[in-house]
Design an enzyme around this catalytic site. Sequence first.
Site, short mmCIF file in Angstrom:
data_model
loop_
_atom_site.label_atom_id
_atom_site.label_comp_id
_atom_site.label_asym_id
_atom_site.label_seq_id
_atom_site.Cartn_x
_atom_site.Cartn_y
_atom_site.Cartn_z
N HIS A 122 0.81 -1.22 0.00
CA HIS A 122 0.00 0.00 0.00
C HIS A 122 0.85 1.27 0.00
O HIS A 122 0.45 2.28 -0.58
CB HIS A 122 -1.01 -0.04 1.15
CG HIS A 122 -2.14 -0.98 0.86
ND1 HIS A 122 -2.18 -2.27 1.34
CD2 HIS A 122 -3.23 -0.84 0.07
CE1 HIS A 122 -3.25 -2.88 0.86
NE2 HIS A 122 -3.91 -2.03 0.10
N HIS A 180 6.24 -13.90 6.15
CA HIS A 180 6.72 -12.77 6.94
C HIS A 180 5.72 -12.41 8.03
O HIS A 180 6.05 -12.34 9.19
CB HIS A 180 6.99 -11.55 6.04
CG HIS A 180 7.69 -10.45 6.77
ND1 HIS A 180 7.03 -9.60 7.62
CD2 HIS A 180 8.99 -10.11 6.81
CE1 HIS A 180 7.92 -8.76 8.14
NE2 HIS A 180 9.11 -9.05 7.67
N GLU A 210 6.11 -12.39 11.93
CA GLU A 210 5.63 -11.20 12.65
C GLU A 210 4.11 -11.10 12.77
O GLU A 210 3.59 -10.09 13.21
CB GLU A 210 6.19 -9.94 11.98
CG GLU A 210 7.67 -9.75 12.27
CD GLU A 210 8.32 -8.63 11.47
OE1 GLU A 210 7.60 -7.75 10.98
OE2 GLU A 210 9.55 -8.66 11.35
N HIS A 242 15.34 -13.13 7.62
CA HIS A 242 14.30 -13.85 8.37
C HIS A 242 14.44 -15.37 8.23
O HIS A 242 14.24 -16.11 9.19
CB HIS A 242 12.91 -13.43 7.90
CG HIS A 242 12.52 -12.06 8.36
ND1 HIS A 242 12.59 -11.67 9.67
CD2 HIS A 242 12.04 -10.99 7.68
CE1 HIS A 242 12.18 -10.42 9.78
NE2 HIS A 242 11.84 -9.98 8.58
#
Length: 291
Positions: A122, A180, A210, A242
Amino acid sequence: MKLRFFKSFSLVIIFMLLAASSSPAAEIQKPGNSGKGILLVTFGTTFDEARSAFDNIEENVREAFPETPVRWAYTSEIIRKKMEKQGNRVNSPLQALKEMDEQGFSSVAVQSLHTIAGFEYHDLVKTVRKFENEANSIKDINIGGPLLNGPEDMEKAAEAILGFIPDERKKDEAVVLLGHGTHHPANSAYAALMWRLQTEDENIYIGTVEGYPGSETIVEQLKEKQTYSAWLLPFMSVAGDHAKNDMAGKESDSWKSVLSDAGISAKPVLKGFAEHDAFVDIWVEHLKKAR
Ligand code: CO
């Protein structure tokens, strides 16, 4: 002495690799008669070896659009700064659009290389909209959505995941994909995809670093099904920080450690999904619609 030699030797190798990977910049493809260009936008990574996933994306995009120049942008400022220190400058999406304007492009298809339509995606949309309202000569800019951007994508992604599971995996072993994750509502895409996958294979799970579900939730589900062996695969475009640390790292809170502590042996695979063409095809399809 020996160590110093190896250090400088590996620096030379790293430099050579960097020079090789940045060589396409030396022969920058100018806008053709159509004025069309493609801008690929990713978060970025500081891991050189993870960048092979980006090479694969670019290869697939160039194959699908051989006449159209391709540019890259990284949204992460931290990664861009680190790259610049290494002498490898990468644009932000706004910098890339400004540069493409100066280079004479009249139409740009921006492809989000994100997994879900979360904050990162976004923000990219906002940047593009803002740029459109500023004085520039790019007439139209279209944005291709992220990987999981509708029911059709879910279907294709599920199929791609089923094809990306290592052959050595036995049916009674779990496959835990690690996304993620985010506190953006788009996090629900992971659960939707997991539900879709479990209709094919009940031992496939999607957890997140997360967001929801986290490692405790997945471990509970594995224990409930008395599953004591699991493959750990990143559900991220690149196997970067990650994947290396949060998924497969030695720290007590890594997924590998949390699973091991619960008596579940974990086998991590360090390969980002963008190294597989079946996933990249989804983005390429979005790009076709965006042009
Ligand atoms: Co992150």
